[in-house]
Design a protein around this motif. Sequence first.
Motif, mmCIF file in Angstrom:
data_model
loop_
_atom_site.group_PDB
_atom_site.id
_atom_site.type_symbol
_atom_site.label_atom_id
_atom_site.label_comp_id
_atom_site.label_asym_id
_atom_site.label_seq_id
_atom_site.Cartn_x
_atom_site.Cartn_y
_atom_site.Cartn_z
ATOM 1 N N GLN A 96 7.902 -16.998 31.410
ATOM 2 C CA GLN A 96 8.647 -17.544 30.288
ATOM 3 C C GLN A 96 7.999 -17.089 28.976
ATOM 4 O O GLN A 96 6.799 -17.041 28.863
ATOM 5 C CB GLN A 96 8.602 -19.074 30.380
ATOM 6 N N LYS A 97 8.798 -16.749 28.019
ATOM 7 C CA LYS A 97 8.268 -16.244 26.755
ATOM 8 C C LYS A 97 8.023 -17.394 25.788
ATOM 9 O O LYS A 97 8.813 -18.310 25.709
ATOM 10 C CB LYS A 97 9.252 -15.246 26.148
ATOM 11 N N ILE A 98 6.926 -17.312 25.045
ATOM 12 C CA ILE A 98 6.621 -18.361 24.070
ATOM 13 C C ILE A 98 7.273 -18.020 22.730
ATOM 14 O O ILE A 98 7.495 -16.862 22.421
ATOM 15 C CB ILE A 98 5.110 -18.543 23.890
ATOM 16 N N ASN A 110 4.126 -17.174 28.061
ATOM 17 C CA ASN A 110 3.647 -18.536 28.232
ATOM 18 C C ASN A 110 3.618 -18.847 29.723
ATOM 19 O O ASN A 110 4.632 -18.731 30.388
ATOM 20 C CB ASN A 110 4.633 -19.463 27.510
ATOM 21 N N TYR A 111 2.444 -19.188 30.248
ATOM 22 C CA TYR A 111 2.309 -19.462 31.686
ATOM 23 C C TYR A 111 1.974 -20.930 31.909
ATOM 24 O O TYR A 111 1.477 -21.600 31.007
ATOM 25 C CB TYR A 111 1.114 -18.699 32.269
ATOM 26 N N THR A 129 -5.987 -14.094 26.575
ATOM 27 C CA THR A 129 -5.468 -15.299 27.223
ATOM 28 C C THR A 129 -6.069 -16.514 26.529
ATOM 29 O O THR A 129 -7.283 -16.581 26.320
ATOM 30 C CB THR A 129 -5.823 -15.309 28.722
ATOM 31 N N ILE A 130 -5.209 -17.451 26.152
ATOM 32 C CA ILE A 130 -5.642 -18.644 25.416
ATOM 33 C C ILE A 130 -5.306 -19.873 26.245
ATOM 34 O O ILE A 130 -4.143 -20.051 26.659
ATOM 35 C CB ILE A 130 -4.931 -18.708 24.047
ATOM 36 N N ASP A 131 -6.301 -20.713 26.518
ATOM 37 C CA ASP A 131 -6.025 -21.890 27.350
ATOM 38 C C ASP A 131 -5.539 -23.059 26.490
ATOM 39 O O ASP A 131 -5.431 -22.946 25.265
ATOM 40 C CB ASP A 131 -7.223 -22.245 28.238
ATOM 41 N N SER A 132 -5.261 -24.172 27.129
ATOM 42 C CA SER A 132 -4.617 -25.290 26.429
ATOM 43 C C SER A 132 -5.538 -25.983 25.431
ATOM 44 O O SER A 132 -5.089 -26.848 24.677
ATOM 45 C CB SER A 132 -4.091 -26.304 27.442
ATOM 46 N N ARG A 178 -1.365 -25.111 30.585
ATOM 47 C CA ARG A 178 -0.616 -24.094 29.857
ATOM 48 C C ARG A 178 -1.555 -22.979 29.422
ATOM 49 O O ARG A 178 -2.648 -23.226 28.921
ATOM 50 C CB ARG A 178 0.008 -24.759 28.630
ATOM 51 N N LEU A 179 -1.112 -21.735 29.630
ATOM 52 C CA LEU A 179 -1.866 -20.570 29.156
ATOM 53 C C LEU A 179 -0.937 -19.704 28.326
ATOM 54 O O LEU A 179 0.227 -19.519 28.672
ATOM 55 C CB LEU A 179 -2.396 -19.737 30.331
ATOM 56 N N ILE A 180 -1.446 -19.178 27.226
ATOM 57 C CA ILE A 180 -0.681 -18.232 26.417
ATOM 58 C C ILE A 180 -1.363 -16.878 26.578
ATOM 59 O O ILE A 180 -2.584 -16.773 26.413
ATOM 60 C CB ILE A 180 -0.680 -18.636 24.929
#
Lengths: 149, 77
Positions: free
Chosen positions: B73-75, A133-134, B8-11, A141-143
């Motif tokens: 940071q890990k989701i 998670n960035y 990559t997935i945006d908000s 926020r980017l995953i």
Amino acid sequence: MSEISSYETKISIPSLAQRRKLEGAIIDQEPRAALLKRSLELIAEDHEGTITSQVKDCDGKTIPCLLGVSTPQCPKGVGVVVDKNGKVSFVYDAYGDDLEWGRKIAGEISANYNAIATQMALQAMNFEVTTQNYRTSHGQRLIQLEGSV
Amino acid sequence: MPTKIVVTIDSQGRMEADFVAFPGYSCEQAERRLRDELAHWGVMVKGTVVPKTEAQVLEELAQEEKCTARKCQKISV
């Protein structure tokens, strides 16, 4: 040849098309419904919110939805609705929401759903998946999910 | 260099998939398979596929050699 793909996404769950609430047996029977619920739970965890069964408009009237999430930034809540074709979308009252929290939370629900679905998809392709998670310098926020052999 | 897919997935839920080190047509097959698997989970995607230039591929190879680790940071998904 390696390549880069850019996707706009839509969530579609036809089995929820006739449903009024997301509860009970459907969560156990329909993995996509469970995934949708988990996507809202992640929002509640991230924003110190709560899962709700309904959302409100600015006059306090109830807006029907399958399931919703209410947060301190968006106390009236953001709800999930599914049309007759199964297309998932979101309802919220944007009146007075100058910081567009309703739109942001709806987007984050989509992002969470897509992230979990991508994790499942990559695992089905026999990849080992790591998820990170960035936040960009603009706070976005980017995953990122990496599937490697 | 092992094959990998970085998504990559945006908000707002928009996605970008980077297919790394796939030889020949296996890349197109992997891209199609990813779309099919996402559809299985109810995620319908519409978008564009752009083959990488030779320069991009060379840059990837160079970065792989550097093995730069990024701390993030890990989701919790």
